[in-house]
Design an enzyme around this catalytic site. Structure first.
Site, PDB file in Angstrom:
ATOM      1  N   LYS A  28     -95.187 -47.524 -61.743  1.00 37.12           N
ATOM      2  CA  LYS A  28     -95.048 -48.968 -61.952  1.00 37.12           C
ATOM      3  C   LYS A  28     -96.279 -49.432 -62.710  1.00 37.12           C
ATOM      4  CE  LYS A  28     -95.087 -53.096 -58.952  1.00 37.12           C
ATOM      5  NZ  LYS A  28     -94.492 -54.062 -59.860  1.00 37.12           N
ATOM      6  N   THR A  31     -96.404 -55.871 -63.696  1.00 38.42           N
ATOM      7  CA  THR A  31     -95.922 -56.771 -62.659  1.00 38.42           C
ATOM      8  C   THR A  31     -95.544 -58.067 -63.359  1.00 38.42           C
ATOM      9  OG1 THR A  31     -96.380 -57.848 -60.534  1.00 38.42           O
ATOM     10  CG2 THR A  31     -98.236 -57.633 -62.067  1.00 38.42           C
ATOM     11  N   GLU A  81     -91.158 -51.076 -64.198  1.00 41.25           N
ATOM     12  CA  GLU A  81     -91.255 -51.446 -62.785  1.00 41.25           C
ATOM     13  C   GLU A  81     -90.722 -50.330 -61.893  1.00 41.25           C
ATOM     14  OE1 GLU A  81     -92.257 -54.013 -60.991  1.00 41.25           O
ATOM     15  OE2 GLU A  81     -92.430 -55.761 -62.283  1.00 41.25           O
TER      16      GLU A  81
HETATM   17  C1  LIG Z   1     -98.533 -62.801 -54.115  1.00 40.51           C
HETATM   18  C2  LIG Z   1     -97.907 -61.551 -54.459  1.00 40.51           C
HETATM   19  O1  LIG Z   1     -98.343 -60.515 -54.019  1.00 40.51           O
HETATM   20  N1  LIG Z   1     -96.832 -61.636 -55.290  1.00 40.51           N
HETATM   21  C3  LIG Z   1     -96.144 -60.578 -55.844  1.00 40.51           C
HETATM   22  C4  LIG Z   1     -95.307 -60.864 -56.906  1.00 40.51           C
HETATM   23  C5  LIG Z   1     -94.625 -59.854 -57.507  1.00 40.51           C
HETATM   24  N2  LIG Z   1     -94.767 -58.581 -57.052  1.00 40.51           N
HETATM   25  C6  LIG Z   1     -94.047 -57.513 -57.742  1.00 40.51           C
HETATM   26  O2  LIG Z   1     -94.104 -57.674 -59.162  1.00 40.51           O
HETATM   27  C7  LIG Z   1     -92.864 -57.276 -59.751  1.00 40.51           C
HETATM   28  C8  LIG Z   1     -92.127 -58.391 -60.422  1.00 40.51           C
HETATM   29  O3  LIG Z   1     -92.307 -59.578 -59.806  1.00 40.51           O
HETATM   30  C9  LIG Z   1     -92.077 -56.709 -58.674  1.00 40.51           C
HETATM   31  O4  LIG Z   1     -92.409 -55.367 -58.591  1.00 40.51           O
HETATM   32  C10 LIG Z   1     -92.599 -57.553 -57.520  1.00 40.51           C
HETATM   33  O5  LIG Z   1     -92.283 -57.081 -56.321  1.00 40.51           O
HETATM   34  C11 LIG Z   1     -95.599 -58.289 -55.976  1.00 40.51           C
HETATM   35  O6  LIG Z   1     -95.727 -57.113 -55.550  1.00 40.51           O
HETATM   36  N3  LIG Z   1     -96.283 -59.292 -55.389  1.00 40.51           N
END
Ligand SMILES: CC(=O)Nc1ccn([C@@H]2O[C@H](CO)[C@@H](O)[C@H]2O)c(=O)n1
Length: 111
Positions: A28, A31, A81
């Protein structure tokens, strides 16, 4: 007359713990965040911890920050991702319900 603005460059980032393994194995490499996280600066290093427990697990160097609309997401983003596109869209809608403006933050693991 232009107003002088100051910005604070962010030095930390959080991820849901379930993504830790994919980040540490470089499966990954991006983000996708909302506008509150658009101020990461390419070339800087951020300290990364889990959102749930605040446990630090790596440092990432920010490579780029690019705006993108939800409807512009493609398999290309999903690949970075390590997800399918439908799953990626579901994940984003879970975290950011109804969002349209997003930012792709790409990064690399710092040894
Ligand atoms: C505050 C906080 O931690 N927020 C987030 C926001 C997003 N993500 C990851 O980013 C990618 C696209 O959004 C996916 O992989 C999500 O799961 C995360 O892990 N944590």
């Amino acid at each position: 007359m232009s107003k002088r603005m100051t910005t604070t460059i962010p030095t930390e980032m959080t991820f849901f713990a379930r993504f830790e393994h994919d980040i540490l194995s470089s499966k990954k490499t991006i983000t996708i965040r909302d506008e509150s996280e658009r101020y990461y600066v390419p070339g800087t290093t951020v300290k990364v911890s889990t959102l749930e427990e605040g446990r630090e697990f790596c440092n990432l160097e920010i490579v780029s920050v690019e705006p993108i609309l939800f409807d512009e997401l493609t398999q290309y983003h999903a690949d970075q991702e390590n997800m399918t596109l439908p799953v990626l869209k579901d994940v984003i809608q879970d975290i950011y319900p109804g969002i349209t403006q997003l930012y792709v933050v790409s990064y690399k693991l710092v040894a």
